[in-house]
Design a protein around this motif. Structure first.
Motif, PDB file in Angstrom:
ATOM      1  N   GLN A 199       0.825  -1.199   0.000  1.00 19.99           N
ATOM      2  CA  GLN A 199       0.000   0.000   0.000  1.00 19.99           C
ATOM      3  C   GLN A 199       0.861   1.252   0.000  1.00 19.99           C
ATOM      4  N   GLN A 200       0.285   2.338  -0.491  1.00 21.80           N
ATOM      5  CA  GLN A 200       0.949   3.631  -0.369  1.00 21.80           C
ATOM      6  C   GLN A 200       0.940   4.047   1.097  1.00 21.80           C
ATOM      7  N   LYS A 201       2.043   4.658   1.509  1.00 21.27           N
ATOM      8  CA  LYS A 201       2.194   4.964   2.934  1.00 21.27           C
ATOM      9  C   LYS A 201       2.706   6.383   3.138  1.00 21.27           C
ATOM     10  N   ALA A 202       2.430   6.915   4.327  1.00 18.84           N
ATOM     11  CA  ALA A 202       2.985   8.194   4.763  1.00 18.84           C
ATOM     12  C   ALA A 202       3.291   8.094   6.246  1.00 18.84           C
ATOM     13  N   ARG A 251      -7.227   3.791  13.907  1.00 17.80           N
ATOM     14  CA  ARG A 251      -8.516   4.156  13.330  1.00 17.80           C
ATOM     15  C   ARG A 251      -8.516   3.938  11.828  1.00 17.80           C
ATOM     16  N   THR A 252      -9.714   3.942  11.270  1.00 14.43           N
ATOM     17  CA  THR A 252      -9.924   3.883   9.828  1.00 14.43           C
ATOM     18  C   THR A 252     -10.605   5.166   9.406  1.00 14.43           C
ATOM     19  N   ILE A 253     -10.046   5.820   8.386  1.00 15.49           N
ATOM     20  CA  ILE A 253     -10.558   7.130   7.944  1.00 15.49           C
ATOM     21  C   ILE A 253     -11.126   6.965   6.545  1.00 15.49           C
ATOM     22  N   PRO A 254     -12.451   7.012   6.388  1.00 17.64           N
ATOM     23  CA  PRO A 254     -13.039   6.876   5.049  1.00 17.64           C
ATOM     24  C   PRO A 254     -12.786   8.112   4.199  1.00 17.64           C
ATOM     25  N   LEU A 255     -12.577   7.898   2.913  1.00 16.87           N
ATOM     26  CA  LEU A 255     -12.400   8.985   1.958  1.00 16.87           C
ATOM     27  C   LEU A 255     -13.683   9.194   1.168  1.00 16.87           C
ATOM     28  N   PRO A 256     -13.871  10.371   0.575  1.00 16.53           N
ATOM     29  CA  PRO A 256     -15.076  10.610  -0.216  1.00 16.53           C
ATOM     30  C   PRO A 256     -15.280   9.547  -1.292  1.00 16.53           C
ATOM     31  N   HIS A 294      -5.842   3.833   6.677  1.00 13.25           N
ATOM     32  CA  HIS A 294      -5.679   3.137   7.938  1.00 13.25           C
ATOM     33  C   HIS A 294      -4.517   3.777   8.688  1.00 13.25           C
ATOM     34  N   LEU A 295      -4.766   4.183   9.931  1.00  9.58           N
ATOM     35  CA  LEU A 295      -3.732   4.806  10.745  1.00  9.58           C
ATOM     36  C   LEU A 295      -3.220   3.814  11.773  1.00  9.58           C
ATOM     37  N   TYR A 296      -1.910   3.507  11.688  1.00  4.93           N
ATOM     38  CA  TYR A 296      -1.232   2.668  12.669  1.00  4.93           C
ATOM     39  C   TYR A 296      -0.296   3.569  13.484  1.00  4.93           C
ATOM     40  N   SER A 297      -0.034   3.172  14.724  1.00  2.38           N
ATOM     41  CA  SER A 297       0.879   3.974  15.543  1.00  2.38           C
ATOM     42  C   SER A 297       1.612   3.089  16.538  1.00  2.38           C
ATOM     43  N   LYS A 298       2.718   3.624  17.048  1.00  2.00           N
ATOM     44  CA  LYS A 298       3.479   2.960  18.096  1.00  2.00           C
ATOM     45  C   LYS A 298       4.145   4.026  18.944  1.00  2.00           C
ATOM     46  N   SER A 310       3.985  11.651  21.570  1.00  2.00           N
ATOM     47  CA  SER A 310       5.005  10.616  21.761  1.00  2.00           C
ATOM     48  C   SER A 310       4.715   9.366  20.939  1.00  2.00           C
ATOM     49  N   ARG A 311       4.015   9.521  19.827  1.00  2.00           N
ATOM     50  CA  ARG A 311       3.672   8.365  19.009  1.00  2.00           C
ATOM     51  C   ARG A 311       4.033   8.622  17.550  1.00  2.00           C
ATOM     52  N   LEU A 312       4.563   7.577  16.937  1.00  2.00           N
ATOM     53  CA  LEU A 312       4.871   7.599  15.516  1.00  2.00           C
ATOM     54  C   LEU A 312       3.708   6.978  14.768  1.00  2.00           C
ATOM     55  N   GLY A 313       3.256   7.644  13.704  1.00  2.00           N
ATOM     56  CA  GLY A 313       2.109   7.157  12.952  1.00  2.00           C
ATOM     57  C   GLY A 313       2.485   6.720  11.558  1.00  2.00           C
ATOM     58  N   LEU A 314       1.747   5.749  11.051  1.00  2.00           N
ATOM     59  CA  LEU A 314       1.915   5.277   9.679  1.00  2.00           C
ATOM     60  C   LEU A 314       0.545   5.217   9.042  1.00  2.00           C
ATOM     61  N   LEU A 315       0.339   6.028   7.999  1.00  2.00           N
ATOM     62  CA  LEU A 315      -0.912   6.020   7.248  1.00  2.00           C
ATOM     63  C   LEU A 315      -0.749   5.116   6.041  1.00  2.00           C
ATOM     64  N   ALA A 316      -1.677   4.199   5.859  1.00  2.00           N
ATOM     65  CA  ALA A 316      -1.655   3.299   4.707  1.00  2.00           C
ATOM     66  C   ALA A 316      -2.950   3.486   3.929  1.00  2.00           C
ATOM     67  N   LEU A 317      -2.820   3.662   2.618  1.00  2.00           N
ATOM     68  CA  LEU A 317      -3.970   3.916   1.761  1.00  2.00           C
ATOM     69  C   LEU A 317      -4.504   2.607   1.201  1.00  2.00           C
ATOM     70  N   GLY A 318      -5.755   2.268   1.555  1.00  2.00           N
ATOM     71  CA  GLY A 318      -6.412   1.083   1.031  1.00  2.00           C
ATOM     72  C   GLY A 318      -7.402   1.453  -0.050  1.00  2.00           C
ATOM     73  N   ASP A 319      -8.497   0.732  -0.130  1.00  2.00           N
ATOM     74  CA  ASP A 319      -9.533   0.962  -1.134  1.00  2.00           C
ATOM     75  C   ASP A 319     -10.457   2.065  -0.638  1.00  2.00           C
ATOM     76  N   CYS A 320     -10.109   3.305  -0.989  1.00  2.00           N
ATOM     77  CA  CYS A 320     -10.889   4.483  -0.592  1.00  2.00           C
ATOM     78  C   CYS A 320     -10.948   4.631   0.925  1.00  2.00           C
ATOM     79  N   VAL A 321      -9.923   4.123   1.607  1.00  2.00           N
ATOM     80  CA  VAL A 321      -9.859   4.197   3.062  1.00  2.00           C
ATOM     81  C   VAL A 321      -8.408   4.408   3.479  1.00  2.00           C
TER      82      VAL A 321
END
Length: 397
Positions: free
Chosen positions: A267-270, A310-315, A290-294, A277-288
């Motif tokens: 997946q595309q990531k940012a 969390r899961t963040i829906p896109l338009p 996904h935010l991971y953190s540690k 105090s948390r590092l986040g990784l955003l992964a782009l799925g199918d119009c969604v």
């Protein structure tokens, strides 16, 4: 009604405290236009420094990497649209104030704090590109000296094409100083050579010579080239193919590796800051998204596993989504109509526009930024441009 002379007059110190509590820079700009007293208080360098330390600059638009400009400003109904269009009218994002080269044009490689870092190839034989730091609003620029040959040879750096210049957000500015730092990473076989330029000294120095760990993913990254660069919590992160990211800590002068969640491999990531105090990784799925953190146990890496926050829906659009930039608490997303590349429409028909959206990492609000008939080149990224409206912007160079 009492006469104007009988109205209470607040000392400048009281007015400063009132204006500092305004949340939006646009509101402060309007207040400064109300009367000469307000304008005097708001335009003072001391007040502007205090306001800037409390309120981050709003995101006003973006510049396409590896292009000479112009700025793609936030458009209505985006909240930054008024300030963005005021900036676009006042600034020169064609960079005509920078001397025109005879061999090639200046291209954008980074943007930060109202500054833009430009590069160009002076000739085919040049080992490193020319670099310029400029302020498009106040039309100022500084051309950086070329990395000395003896310094480059001593490190084994090859120069272009494996040359990645960028601003160092971790550098601290002195209150009255207009200083900046630029980092240039050069990928060499099995190591990453880093050059550091400080505007205070006006000189380059080799910052560190990293022997990369004998890991297959790291060797592949340095052999094939690292991909999207991100910044979070004082470190630079490069996403590479496979199960990890390379991390460069410019404070501790260290290069390391961070494992990523298995589900994000393709997946595309940012990489983003997911809290203090948390590092986040955003992964782009199918119009969604996904935010991971540690949790960060030190500056760059964490001991615990990644957790999906969390899961963040896109338009819901009939479009292909892409992450094209992330900085200053925002993620920039591109939605290209799926039929744009396969359209059989006649030349007279206008194709569906590409839309750009911002994700606010504090509120997780997805907001449309602008539209364009011409999408960003598939291999290019975008540099987010954050600044204050022109009345509140101090020269950055």
């Amino acid at each position: 009604m009492s006469s104007p002379a009988s109205q209470p007059v607040f000392p400048d110190e009281i007015l400063e405290e009132i204006f500092l509590r305004l949340d939006a820079a646009a509101d402060l700009a309007r207040a400064s236009a109300a009367c000469t007293t307000f304008h005097r208080v708001v335009s003072a360098r001391r007040f502007l420094r205090r306001f800037r330390s409390l309120h981050p600059p709003p995101f006003l638009g973006f510049l396409e990497s590896d292009q000479p400009g112009p700025l793609d400003p936030a458009d209505w109904p985006h909240r930054s649209a008024p300030a963005a269009h005021a900036l676009a009218r006042a600034a020169d994002f064609s960079f005509t104030f920078v001397p025109s080269p005879t061999y090639s044009s200046w291209n954008v490689c980074d943007a930060q704090d109202g500054r833009v870092l430009l590069y160009r190839r002076s000739s085919d034989a040049a080992a490193f590109p020319d670099l310029v730091v400029c302020d498009p609003l106040h039309r100022r620029y500084v051309q950086l000296p070329t990395i000395p040959d003896d310094l480059a040879v001593s490190t084994g750096a090859r120069g272009m094409p494996d040359f990645d210049p960028f601003f160092d957000p971790a550098s601290k500015e002195v209150e009255e100083d207009l200083s900046f730092t630029v980092i240039c990473d050069v990928q060499c076989p099995h190591k990453l050579v880093t050059f550091h330029f400080a505007s205070v000294t006006g000189k380059w120095r080799a910052l560190m010579f990293n022997r990369v760990l004998s890991l297959a993913t790291a060797d592949m990254a340095l052999h094939c080239g690292m991909f999207e660069r991100h910044y979070a919590h004082g470190c630079f992160y490069w996403t590479i193919y496979g199960s990890s990211m390379l991390v460069q800590d410019t404070l501790e002068m260290r290069l390391s590796r961070v494992e990523i969640p298995t589900v994000t491999y393709c997946q595309q990531k940012a990489v983003v800051e997911a809290g203090e105090s948390r590092l986040g990784l955003l992964a782009l799925g199918d119009c969604v998204l996904h935010l991971y953190s540690k949790t960060l146990q030190n500056i760059c890496t964490g001991a615990e596993e990644w957790h999906q926050d969390r899961t963040i829906p896109l338009p819901k659009l009939d479009s292909d989504w892409r992450i094209i930039g992330a900085a200053k608490g925002y993620v920039l997303l591109e939605a290209v109509p799926q039929d744009s590349s396969q359209s059989t429409s006649s030349p007279q028909e206008v194709p569906d526009p590409t839309q750009y959206f911002t994700l606010d990492l504090k509120t997780f609000l997805v907001e449309r930024l602008s539209m364009s008939i011409q999408p960003i080149c598939r291999n290019n990224r975008a540099q987010l441009y954050a600044s204050y409206p022109p009345p509140l912007s101090l020269p950055s160079i």
